[in-house]
Design an enzyme around this catalytic site. Sequence first.
Site, mmCIF file in Angstrom:
data_model
loop_
_atom_site.group_PDB
_atom_site.id
_atom_site.type_symbol
_atom_site.label_atom_id
_atom_site.label_comp_id
_atom_site.label_asym_id
_atom_site.label_seq_id
_atom_site.Cartn_x
_atom_site.Cartn_y
_atom_site.Cartn_z
ATOM 1 N N PRO A 1 32.859 -56.671 -81.064
ATOM 2 C CA PRO A 1 32.977 -57.717 -80.022
ATOM 3 C C PRO A 1 34.086 -58.715 -80.363
ATOM 4 C CG PRO A 1 30.682 -57.440 -80.726
ATOM 5 C CD PRO A 1 31.541 -56.666 -81.684
ATOM 6 N N GLU A 2 34.921 -59.015 -79.375
ATOM 7 C CA GLU A 2 36.010 -59.981 -79.551
ATOM 8 C C GLU A 2 35.732 -61.192 -78.660
ATOM 9 O OE1 GLU A 2 39.847 -57.986 -79.205
ATOM 10 O OE2 GLU A 2 38.973 -56.121 -79.914
ATOM 11 N N ARG B 1 57.186 -64.551 -89.500
ATOM 12 C CA ARG B 1 56.420 -63.586 -90.303
ATOM 13 C C ARG B 1 56.988 -62.181 -90.168
ATOM 14 N NH1 ARG B 1 51.395 -66.094 -92.070
ATOM 15 N NH2 ARG B 1 50.994 -63.956 -92.705
#
Length: 271
Positions: A2-3, A151
């Site tokens: 689940p997000e 990044r």
Amino acid sequence: LPELPEVETIKNELSSQVVERGITDVDLFWEKQVRRPSAEEFRSRIVGQRIKGLGRRGKYLLFHLESGEILVIHLKMTGSLLVKPTSERPEKYVRSVINLDGGISIHFRDIRKFSGMWLVKDVDGVIKKMGLEPFDPAFTPRHLAGIIGSRSAPVKALLCDQTMIAGIGNMYADEALYEAGIHPMRPGSSLSKAEIKRLHGAIRKVLENGIGNKGASVNTYFLPDGIKGTAHSEFRVAHRRGEKCPLCGCEIERIVVRQRGTYFCPKCQKD
Ligand SMILES: [Zn+2]
């Protein structure tokens, strides 16, 4: 797993059923599900308390209790919270039951046992350094550029890093990158200003759609009433290897990015 859209949906659906109810009893069938305090202390401190409201931070679900304490729940891989009549016997994979007044109970089901509960005065001890919520007004394209623009890691990994942005995981990262037309392996620093702006809009769009469709039930995610969300039926790349890209007709491919299965269209998302 689940997000954000799945946990947000559980929060919304549970709120109407459990807020203002008192906790009358707790059954713990797998005591290690309680990470903090001890199972015994957890039970004695939580029983008798009223639930005042529900919240969410990233993928964590928060139950605000009348004492000011917070019950923090993380569903991890296979957890779900189901509302049942108190008279219903818990099935095999239910690891704990929170009984509420009014004859209803929350069954915390978890097949693979990675989930956890914490009862704390302050969530900071549980929820460590976490990035902004994607719907926070401070989450702007400029903010996104600031956190990923320098990044060298693949942008897919950066999107899934909870210390950068809260609540995004595998499925919605793939969907957002497809929506923005960005290859998942591109280093964060290689993205142009225009691409970051597109990605920012795409993140909000795919999460909003996910919430609108009450989450994605690709495996064991259920709403509290036991039915499935429908967000996965609108996924365009996530879990769709071998199917056709809706934009160009190319076959969706699956690669592994930092141990995560990653789906993308090789034509619409060029490296
Ligand atoms: Zn395509």
